[in-house]
Design a protein around this motif. Structure first.
Motif, PDB file in Angstrom:
ATOM      1  N   ALA A  14       0.804  -1.230   0.000  1.00 47.01           N
ATOM      2  CA  ALA A  14       0.000   0.000   0.000  1.00 47.01           C
ATOM      3  C   ALA A  14       0.836   1.279   0.000  1.00 47.01           C
ATOM      4  N   GLY A  15       1.818   1.394   0.890  1.00 42.83           N
ATOM      5  CA  GLY A  15       2.604   2.618   0.979  1.00 42.83           C
ATOM      6  C   GLY A  15       3.351   2.924  -0.303  1.00 42.83           C
ATOM      7  N   VAL A  16       3.971   1.916  -0.887  1.00 42.15           N
ATOM      8  CA  VAL A  16       4.707   2.091  -2.139  1.00 42.15           C
ATOM      9  C   VAL A  16       3.740   2.365  -3.288  1.00 42.15           C
ATOM     10  N   ALA A  17       2.606   1.675  -3.270  1.00 38.28           N
ATOM     11  CA  ALA A  17       1.606   1.868  -4.319  1.00 38.28           C
ATOM     12  C   ALA A  17       1.124   3.312  -4.341  1.00 38.28           C
ATOM     13  N   GLY A  18       0.931   3.885  -3.151  1.00 34.76           N
ATOM     14  CA  GLY A  18       0.504   5.281  -3.079  1.00 34.76           C
ATOM     15  C   GLY A  18       1.512   6.217  -3.706  1.00 34.76           C
ATOM     16  N   LEU A  19       2.800   5.938  -3.483  1.00 34.54           N
ATOM     17  CA  LEU A  19       3.853   6.766  -4.073  1.00 34.54           C
ATOM     18  C   LEU A  19       3.813   6.684  -5.595  1.00 34.54           C
ATOM     19  N   ILE A  20       3.593   5.491  -6.120  1.00 36.88           N
ATOM     20  CA  ILE A  20       3.592   5.313  -7.570  1.00 36.88           C
ATOM     21  C   ILE A  20       2.375   5.982  -8.208  1.00 36.88           C
ATOM     22  N   ILE A  21       1.206   5.822  -7.578  1.00 39.11           N
ATOM     23  CA  ILE A  21       0.013   6.490  -8.102  1.00 39.11           C
ATOM     24  C   ILE A  21       0.219   8.003  -8.091  1.00 39.11           C
ATOM     25  N   ALA A  22       0.853   8.499  -7.029  1.00 37.01           N
ATOM     26  CA  ALA A  22       1.167   9.929  -6.958  1.00 37.01           C
ATOM     27  C   ALA A  22       2.083  10.330  -8.106  1.00 37.01           C
ATOM     28  N   ALA A  23       3.040   9.457  -8.439  1.00 38.53           N
ATOM     29  CA  ALA A  23       3.966   9.754  -9.539  1.00 38.53           C
ATOM     30  C   ALA A  23       3.237   9.831 -10.872  1.00 38.53           C
ATOM     31  N   ILE A  24       2.253   8.939 -11.076  1.00 40.33           N
ATOM     32  CA  ILE A  24       1.486   8.948 -12.317  1.00 40.33           C
ATOM     33  C   ILE A  24       0.744  10.271 -12.473  1.00 40.33           C
ATOM     34  N   PHE A  25       0.111  10.708 -11.400  1.00 42.88           N
ATOM     35  CA  PHE A  25      -0.619  11.968 -11.474  1.00 42.88           C
ATOM     36  C   PHE A  25       0.331  13.162 -11.472  1.00 42.88           C
ATOM     37  N   ALA A  26       1.515  13.002 -10.909  1.00 42.81           N
ATOM     38  CA  ALA A  26       2.504  14.081 -10.946  1.00 42.81           C
ATOM     39  C   ALA A  26       2.901  14.390 -12.384  1.00 42.81           C
ATOM     40  N   ALA A  27       3.026  13.341 -13.193  1.00 39.74           N
ATOM     41  CA  ALA A  27       3.394  13.542 -14.594  1.00 39.74           C
ATOM     42  C   ALA A  27       2.323  14.349 -15.323  1.00 39.74           C
ATOM     43  N   SER A  28       1.059  14.041 -15.057  1.00 38.84           N
ATOM     44  CA  SER A  28      -0.021  14.781 -15.705  1.00 38.84           C
ATOM     45  C   SER A  28      -0.056  16.221 -15.207  1.00 38.84           C
ATOM     46  N   GLN A  29       0.194  16.428 -13.925  1.00 41.95           N
ATOM     47  CA  GLN A  29       0.182  17.778 -13.374  1.00 41.95           C
ATOM     48  C   GLN A  29       1.302  18.632 -13.971  1.00 41.95           C
ATOM     49  N   ALA A  30       2.469  18.054 -14.172  1.00 44.34           N
ATOM     50  CA  ALA A  30       3.587  18.793 -14.759  1.00 44.34           C
ATOM     51  C   ALA A  30       3.236  19.272 -16.167  1.00 44.34           C
ATOM     52  N   THR A  31       2.594  18.390 -16.932  1.00 43.92           N
ATOM     53  CA  THR A  31       2.201  18.743 -18.293  1.00 43.92           C
ATOM     54  C   THR A  31       1.153  19.844 -18.304  1.00 43.92           C
TER      55      THR A  31
END
Length: 410
Positions: free
Chosen positions: A243-260
């Motif tokens: 769960a903890g690592v999964a949350g970080l990865i999901i955050a990374a996916i949305f971070a990429a969209s936010q940067a764009t």
């Protein structure tokens, strides 16, 4: 690979050229060199294109996440957009750059973690991954190097991406505006080479991630019947990673969209202020510019969100794909017009405008025949340059216009 081929061209010709011009947007140059129409047309086209881009960037991760967890997609889309509007509104270009750095690091870390967990859960580990890559055509074969204008083979991918990348780095405001944040050409050159080196890591990393997950579900993993594979990555993350690592990865996916999204919002605001307000409005004050900047960020962001909500409701991205494809027809030809203006003394506004229109019509007709979009990019760039140059002869006696900008010697 294509970035290594064009990096010397960018550093030798484009970066020194843009650094000498006191411009806020790339499209100011088109008026100084050619005519006002090309400036305004290119700027508005960029704004419209990026509103659509914002919509699709919000839509894709939202739908992917919705398919694997029970959460309101309208809420996800709204939260992503509002967050991006807030930090772009207050942070400006500097905020966009630093958020890009942080979010880029998160995305790379997320990809590495996904690959690590997927390989660890695959029966046979890297051996199974390598076997699948060979047997299922996940690596290059002899047929991959055959020349074809209809299939995505290596030659056409390389050639097409050269001109697509030239457009991105020479005629797209969201990238060109980053040149103006530094007056040190050597520093910009280092950043370009760094980007090229990073592409050698990121491209194999993300393509490799798909192959590894494919092997995982072929050797040990299980997918529900009728599963939507467009949501494969978030499904793997949420079902196979702690769960903890999964949350970080999901955050990374949305971070990429936010940067764009943040980059698009900032650059569209710059275009509306510089190419519309500063060019046409009576009130050219900094106070009015700040107002328009803030309103542009909010309106473009909310309009992109509105389109996203409509796409979610219709359960289809076909409309936005067609929208982006239509505006994309003009992108690479505009890059060809930039190159024409910089490299040719004969080019004039009439020739460049006519060349752009004719080239776009040709590209559209060729695209209808089923020709690969990457080959259309080649035609778009070279066609705009060549036809723009030839049509310029229809205005004999034209002399190269003097720039109405201050030029500094480096």
């Amino acid at each position: 690979m294509q970035f290594f081929l064009i990096a010397p061209v960018l550093i030798k010709f484009y970066i020194p050229f843009f650094s000498k011009l006191h411009v806020t947007t790339a499209y100011e140059y088109l008026e100084f060199r050619l005519n006002p129409f090309l400036r305004v047309f290119s700027s508005i086209l960029f704004v419209l294109f990026h509103i659509g881009r914002i919509a699709i960037v919000i839509y894709l991760p939202t739908v992917a996440l919705q398919s694997v967890i029970s959460i309101n997609p309208y809420l996800i889309a709204a939260l992503i957009t509002i967050l991006c509007i807030i930090y772009t509104y207050h942070g400006g270009m500097e905020g966009v750059i630093w958020s890009d750095v942080i979010q880029g690091i998160l995305l790379l870390v997320g990809a590495v973690l996904i690959i690590s967990f997927a390989v660890a859960g695959t029966h046979g580990g890297w051996g199974s991954v390598a076997s699948d890559a060979v047997e299922k055509g996940k690596i290059l074969t002899k047929s991959s190097f055959v020349w074809s204008v209809t299939k995505s083979t290596v030659p056409i991918i390389l050639l097409g991406q050269i001109f697509n990348t030239l457009y991105q780095y020479t005629a797209s405001q969201d990238v060109v505006q980053r040149y103006t944040t530094s007056t040190d050409n050597k520093h910009i050159a280092k950043s370009i080479w760094t980007n090229a080196l990073l592409s050698l890591i990121t491209i194999p990393l993300f393509y490799g991630m798909g192959t590894v997950i494919y092997s995982f579900y072929n050797h040990g993993g299980h997918l529900p019947g009728g599963f939507n594979t467009s949501a494969l990555v978030p499904y793997f993350v949420l079902t196979e990673i702690p769960a903890g690592v999964a949350g970080l990865i999901i955050a990374a996916i949305f971070a990429a969209s936010q940067a764009t999204i943040a980059s698009s919002l900032n650059s569209t605001a710059a275009c509306l202020v510089t190419d519309i307000q500063k060019r046409f409005m009576k009130d050219k004050s900094d106070k009015m510019s700040m107002r328009i900047t803030h309103w542009s960020i909010m309106i473009c962001g909310l309009f992109g969100l509105l389109v996203t909500l409509m796409l979610i409701h219709l359960h289809s991205s076909d409309m936005i794909d067609a929208y982006l494809g239509l505006f994309g027809l003009f992108g690479v030809p505009i890059a060809g017009i930039f190159a024409l203006g910089i490299l040719s003394h004969r080019a004039n506004g009439f020739g460049a405008t006519t060349g752009l229109i004719v080239t776009t019509a040709i590209c559209y007709a060729i695209q209808l025949t089923g020709t690969n979009a990457l080959f259309v990019s080649v035609i778009g760039f070279l066609g705009a340059m060549i036809l723009g140059y030839l049509f310029s002869f229809l205005k004999p006696g034209h002399k190269k216009r003097h720039y109405r900008v201050n030029v500094q010697d480096n």
